[in-house]
Structure formats: C-alpha cells, structure tokens
Design an enzyme around this catalytic site. Structure first.
Site, short mmCIF file in Angstrom:
data_model
loop_
_atom_site.label_atom_id
_atom_site.label_comp_id
_atom_site.label_asym_id
_atom_site.label_seq_id
_atom_site.Cartn_x
_atom_site.Cartn_y
_atom_site.Cartn_z
N TYR A 136 0.82 -1.22 0.00
CA TYR A 136 0.00 0.00 0.00
C TYR A 136 0.85 1.27 0.00
O TYR A 136 0.48 2.27 -0.59
CB TYR A 136 -0.89 0.03 1.25
N LYS A 186 2.24 -15.22 2.82
CA LYS A 186 2.45 -15.96 1.57
C LYS A 186 3.95 -16.29 1.52
O LYS A 186 4.66 -15.94 0.57
CB LYS A 186 1.99 -15.10 0.37
N ASP A 218 -3.89 -17.91 0.54
CA ASP A 218 -4.87 -18.58 -0.31
C ASP A 218 -5.63 -19.64 0.47
O ASP A 218 -6.85 -19.78 0.37
CB ASP A 218 -4.19 -19.17 -1.57
N ASP A 242 -6.86 -6.55 3.93
CA ASP A 242 -7.91 -5.84 3.19
C ASP A 242 -8.86 -6.86 2.57
O ASP A 242 -10.09 -6.77 2.71
CB ASP A 242 -7.28 -4.97 2.11
N ASP A 246 -12.87 -8.22 4.03
CA ASP A 246 -14.11 -8.15 3.24
C ASP A 246 -14.74 -9.53 3.14
O ASP A 246 -15.96 -9.68 3.23
CB ASP A 246 -13.82 -7.62 1.82
C1 IPM Z 1 -10.60 -0.60 3.59
C2 IPM Z 1 -10.75 0.01 2.22
C3 IPM Z 1 -9.54 0.88 1.94
C4 IPM Z 1 -8.32 -0.03 1.95
C5 IPM Z 1 -9.64 1.69 0.65
C6 IPM Z 1 -10.84 2.61 0.66
C7 IPM Z 1 -8.38 2.47 0.36
O1 IPM Z 1 -10.93 -0.98 1.26
O2 IPM Z 1 -10.55 0.15 4.57
O3 IPM Z 1 -10.54 -1.82 3.67
O4 IPM Z 1 -8.00 -0.65 0.95
O5 IPM Z 1 -7.68 -0.13 3.00
MG MG Z 2 -11.10 -2.92 2.04
#
Ligand code: IPM
Ligand code: MG
Length: 347
Positions: A136, A186, A218, A242, A246
C-alpha cells in the site's frame, strides 16, 4: 473527550449522524464533537480529500469517528486527489497501524450469510490488519520498458519493527480471547512474508500462553468459507487483511453491522464502519447506521476505556435486532433514522 467526526461521502453523513445521536444520548461529561471534511466532499470544498485543516482537527482530537469515503465521479482524478486518499492519509499521518476488524454473527441473523447457517453461526473472529506498510505504501509507478510496453509496479516490503508491533497487537488480542493466533502470509512465494513469519515467531516467545499457527493467504481464504468457526484472531499484512476482512464480513452476511478500529500506539484511534460510501443508496435514508453506531462503541472502549458504555451501545443494537429492527441490508425495511431511533430508545 474531543471526538473528530469525519462523515465523508455517500451514506457517510447519514450513518454518522445516527452514531453521534447515540453518543449524545449517553450524556458523557466532557464530550465534545468537532466536524471535519474528508474524501470527495472535502475535495469539492477545498480541492483536496484530506485538507490541512482536517488533519489539524484530527491531531487536536482524542479519537475520530469516520463515516466513509469514495465517489466514483472523482475516479478520474490523479491518485493523490481521490477520496480514498483521505483514509489512507489519516492512517499514515496519525500512525494508525493496527486495524481491528471483528466479524461476529448476531444471534438470529445466521440466515443472512450465504454460508449454511450452522457454519456461519460459529463465526466469532477478529482480523488484526497492519495498516501503515506493505505494498500500500511502498514506492509505485508506471514506466515504459525498453521494448515499449508499459509496466505498472508497486513495491511490497515490511521492516521487522513494523511486523513486531502488529504481532504484539495480535498476541495481546488473542490473550483476551481464546488464546489462538493465526498469522496469515504468503511465505512460500514472498520474501516479505518470510520475514513476517520469522518475526512473528520471534515475538511468540513472549506469549507462551497463545497458540500460534501460520497459514498461507490462499488457504486462509478457503478456510474462511469452509470452517470460519475455527479462527479466533488472525494477524496479517495490509493487503491480505484488506481482502480477508471483506471476505469475513460476507461470511457473516451483514456488512451493515461490522465496525472497525484503527489504532495508534497511544490511545488515539479512528473508528469506522467497514462498509463503504454506498453511492447507490446515498441520501435516501436507507442506509443501516448500525456499523457506525458499533464503531462508536469501539471508540469508547479502545480510546477511552469506557467498557460499560461501549457494552451498553452494543446491547442496545443487539436488542433492536432481536426486536426485528432491520435495515435493507439485513432483509428488513427500517430506514436510517428509524434504526437510530430504535437504538436510542433501547439505551
Ligand atoms: C478498507 C478500504 C480501503 C483499503 C480503501 C478505501 C483504500 O478498502 O478500509 O478496507 O483498501 O484499505
Ligand atoms: Mg477494504
């Protein structure tokens, strides 16, 4: 208790409004709220997604309550001016290196998950994601190779101290839960991950009571949908965290309920729902504010040590859900304000 409220874009303002109501309902002595502009909203007003005055407000505060940033209509801007830079900039500028993303299934909501209810019902995990390093924040660019092809590149790296400090957060979190920590990397391919793994093992010597395991990312993605109940605390880098966070939120099935904390080495932190700005439903009063309300609970717990107040908010949200107060994301029809009313009433 000075709290910066950065509502941001899309549904950000609607959901933070309800979380602020909840905080005000608690009538905490000394509570002071200061608003600031972030994201696309800030770009439109000040020409930058994270203007200097917003950073100043952040630095003068004890914690930040954050809504969401993101605005497709600004995606054509150069990267440094896009709304997402607000949250990335705050993380970096304020040293918010430890991201806590709990994923738990509320009782009675097991059916929301696309996983079978008996699988989803066992989810109670915490992802500890490193937020200040990795690919990042490495050098990046696009260049033209000698043969004329364009190439995009991003540098992935972790220094040992960066790994060590997030590992400590992971081990401490595990100590407060079921004493199991899974480090995700990884290491079969990446040097960055090999160092990550070596350092996590070094740190583990200080936590003999925590059972440490390692998993390739993975495989972790697979195990998260196969048997998510087997995880307790996961510690991982910025990019893997990240993605996995999700995924974990969707295993729970209710992204509108998931809160998060981004912590500095002090008690300072930024608290935000993990859902985004949801432009499709913005301004319609449809968004579920519960994730932001639960983020406010995390704020009281982590930045101010106010465990009783945090638990009160969480209990009020759980009670509203148990009484059938559900937003559209949960298959219900309650609107943003109605949900805020329901939580406030139960406080
Ligand atoms: C999160 C989001 C952010 C990230 C984006 C908006 C830059 O996806 O907070 O997970 O990738 O960290
Ligand atoms: Mg995110």
């Amino acid at each position: 208790m000075r709290i910066a409220v950065f509502a941001g874009d899309g549904i950000g303002p609607e959901v933070t409004e309800q979380a602020v109501r909840v905080l005000e309902t608690l009538a905490i002595p000394g509570l002071e709220l200061v608003e600031g502009d972030v994201g696309g909203a800030a770009y439109r007003k000040h020409g930058h997604p994270l203007p200097e005055q917003t950073l100043e407000i952040a630095r003068s505060a004890d914690a930040i309550l954050f809504g969401a940033v993101g605005d497709f209509s600004l995606d054509h801007l150069e990267r440094a001016l896009r709304p997402e830079q607000a949250v990335l900039g705050l993380r970096k500028e304020l040293g918010l290196f430890a991201n806590l993303r709990p994923a738990t299934v509320f009782k009675g909501l097991e059916d929301l998950s696309t996983l079978r209810p008996e699988v989803a019902g066992k989810i109670d995990l915490l992802i500890v994601r490193e937020l200040n390093g990795d690919v990042y924040f490495g050098e990046k660019g696009t260049r033209t190779l000698e043969d004329g092809r364009r190439q995009g590149w991003d540098m992935m790296s972790y220094a040992e101290d960066e790994v060590r400090r997030i590992a400590h957060v992971g081990f401490k979190a595990a100590q407060g839960r079921s004493k199991k920590l899974c480090s995700v990397d990884k290491a079969n391919v990446l040097e960055t991950s090999q160092l990550w793994r070596d350092v996590v093992i070094e740190v583990s010597a200080e936590y003999p009571d925590v059972e440490l395991t390692h998993m390739y990312v993975d495989n972790a993605a697979m195990q998260l949908v196969k048997n998510p109940g087997a995880f307790d605390v996961i510690v991982t880098g910025n990019l893997f965290g990240d993605i996995l966070s999700d995924q974990a939120s969707m295993c729970v099935g209710s992204i509108g309920l998931l809160a998060s904390a981004s912590l500095a080495e002090t008690s300072f932190g930024l608290y935000e729902p993990i859902h985004g700005s949801a432009p499709d439903i913005a301004g319609k009063g449809l968004a579920n504010p519960m994730a932001t309300i639960l983020s406010a609970a995390m704020l009281l717990r982590h930045s101010f040590g106010m465990e009783a107040e945090a638990a009160r908010i969480e209990a009020a949200v759980a009670a509203a859900l148990a009484d059938g107060v559900k937003g559209g994301d949960l298959g219900g029809s309650a609107g943003t304000k109605e949900i805020g009313d329901a939580v406030v009433a139960r406080l």
